[in-house]
Design a protein around this motif. Structure first.
Motif, short mmCIF file in Angstrom:
data_model
loop_
_atom_site.label_atom_id
_atom_site.label_comp_id
_atom_site.label_asym_id
_atom_site.label_seq_id
_atom_site.Cartn_x
_atom_site.Cartn_y
_atom_site.Cartn_z
N LYS A 100 140.07 -11.21 -2.65
CA LYS A 100 140.53 -11.62 -1.27
C LYS A 100 139.83 -12.31 -0.69
O LYS A 100 139.99 -12.97 0.35
CB LYS A 100 141.29 -10.12 -0.91
N ALA A 101 139.09 -10.87 -0.14
CA ALA A 101 137.67 -12.06 0.47
C ALA A 101 137.04 -13.44 0.51
O ALA A 101 136.89 -13.96 1.64
CB ALA A 101 136.61 -10.50 0.72
N ARG A 102 137.21 -13.53 -0.91
CA ARG A 102 136.48 -15.25 -0.95
C ARG A 102 137.24 -16.26 -0.94
O ARG A 102 136.67 -16.79 -1.01
CB ARG A 102 136.19 -14.66 -2.54
N SER A 103 138.67 -15.50 -1.15
CA SER A 103 139.86 -16.74 -0.90
C SER A 103 140.21 -16.67 0.10
O SER A 103 140.20 -17.61 0.61
CB SER A 103 141.04 -16.10 -2.02
N GLU A 104 139.74 -15.76 1.56
CA GLU A 104 140.49 -16.17 2.54
C GLU A 104 139.46 -15.80 3.50
O GLU A 104 140.03 -15.99 4.76
CB GLU A 104 140.92 -14.34 2.73
N GLY A 105 137.81 -15.87 2.46
CA GLY A 105 136.73 -16.31 3.81
C GLY A 105 136.49 -14.41 5.14
O GLY A 105 136.20 -14.80 5.78
N GLY A 106 137.51 -13.78 4.12
CA GLY A 106 136.78 -12.04 4.17
C GLY A 106 138.29 -10.96 4.24
O GLY A 106 139.00 -12.31 4.71
#
Length: 305
Positions: A100-106
């Motif tokens: 999720k961090a990789r797809s949402e910028g954190g």
């Protein structure tokens, strides 16, 4: 000591609405959306008691179940994450936060209370424990761990017994007194020493830049302050690795509620000090004048003033 059950399965004890009665019939915790997890050990009855109050006029409702503080879909975790990291990111259970961090910028990885599994911390010999109730870990846009913070949640343990009062409330929705009391002694014996120990452990963590958050009901916070000598003994400090953030929660709406409504909670006070100041205040003693035992004995033996 005598008291009353103040909240039962999330609703006011006096609330006889369909919503409140359904929660009781299903033994459902409205804050988790599942069955209440608090079990009375002797006969394995589901407790359902969220808060109690003492019989003394004007006594506040005091939360006795930590799940009560997780109302509004764990709003408390979002509040502390924003405070600790200075940004608004979505929260996900443990390892799920990496993608999720990789797809949402954190993103924030959450560990605690069924969110992300238990962290495999080393076992400690003797007294003391590393474990805290919650760990919030901030991951950057690549999914890498950047920093984390820790949260300890404490409500109030009870003394006495509310089993019969609980049964009456369940069967007839009648609020009756019982022998339930508040175990304030635990504040000194258990809560404060744990905060000091865990605060010192977290201070040694390179990625824990905000120290420990201690979340509790407002009456518990006031009792902790009293035991530590008042606010003047705990001066405010800016956030740092040695921080202890006292975050008090309580009911935010004193207006009468419509039956079927759950009273909202919110942050009443947030006070940031250091583990050293807490330790110093806890260690300092307010000793009485000399010979208090001698004088008491003389009064008992001889009636002397």
């Amino acid at each position: 000591m005598a008291g009353y059950i103040a909240e039962f399965f999330g609703y006011r004890a006096e609330d006889a609405s369909n919503e409140a009665l359904t929660a009781v019939a299903q033994k459902r915790c409205p804050f988790l959306g599942t069955q209440c997890t608090k079990i009375l050990s002797r006969d394995r009855i589901v407790s359902g008691v969220c808060a109690i109050r003492q019989k003394t006029d004007g006594s506040p409702n005091v939360i006795c179940c930590p799940i009560r503080i997780y109302a509004e879909d764990y709003k408390m975790l979002h509040t502390i994450a924003n405070n600790a990291f200075g940004m608004s990111l979505n929260l996900y259970a443990g390892r799920a936060a990496v993608d999720k961090a990789r797809s949402e910028g954190g993103a924030i990885a959450v560990f605690g209370h069924g969110w992300g599994g238990e962290l495999r911390l080393p076992q400690r010999e003797g007294t003391g424990s590393y474990f805290v109730d919650w760990v919030l870990a901030r991951l950057d846009a690549t999914g890498e761990l950047v920093e984390f913070t820790a949260i300890e949640v404490q409500t109030i343990d009870t003394t006495g017994n509310y089993r019969d009062a609980r049964q009456t409330l369940e069967s007839s929705r009648e609020v009756v007194p019982c022998t339930v009391g508040l175990n304030w002694e635990n504040v000194s014996k258990r809560i404060i020493p744990q905060l000091i120990y865990k605060g010192q452990v977290l201070q040694r963590e390179d990625l824990c830049r905000t120290g420990l958050y201690f979340v509790c009901p407002q009456p518990v916070f006031e009792r902790v302050l009293s035991r530590l000598g008042g606010r003047e003994k705990l001066p405010h400090f800016p956030t740092q690795p040695a921080s202890i953030h006292f975050v008090s929660y309580d009911y935010t709406n004193d207006a009468p509620l419509t039956d079927g409504q759950i009273r909202p909670l919110g942050v009443i006070e947030e006070h940031c000090t250091t583990v050293y100041k807490v330790q110093e205040a806890f260690s300092s003693l307010n000793l009485p004048e000399g010979n208090v035992y001698r004088d008491a004995l003389r009064r008992s033996l001889y009636g002397e003033n």
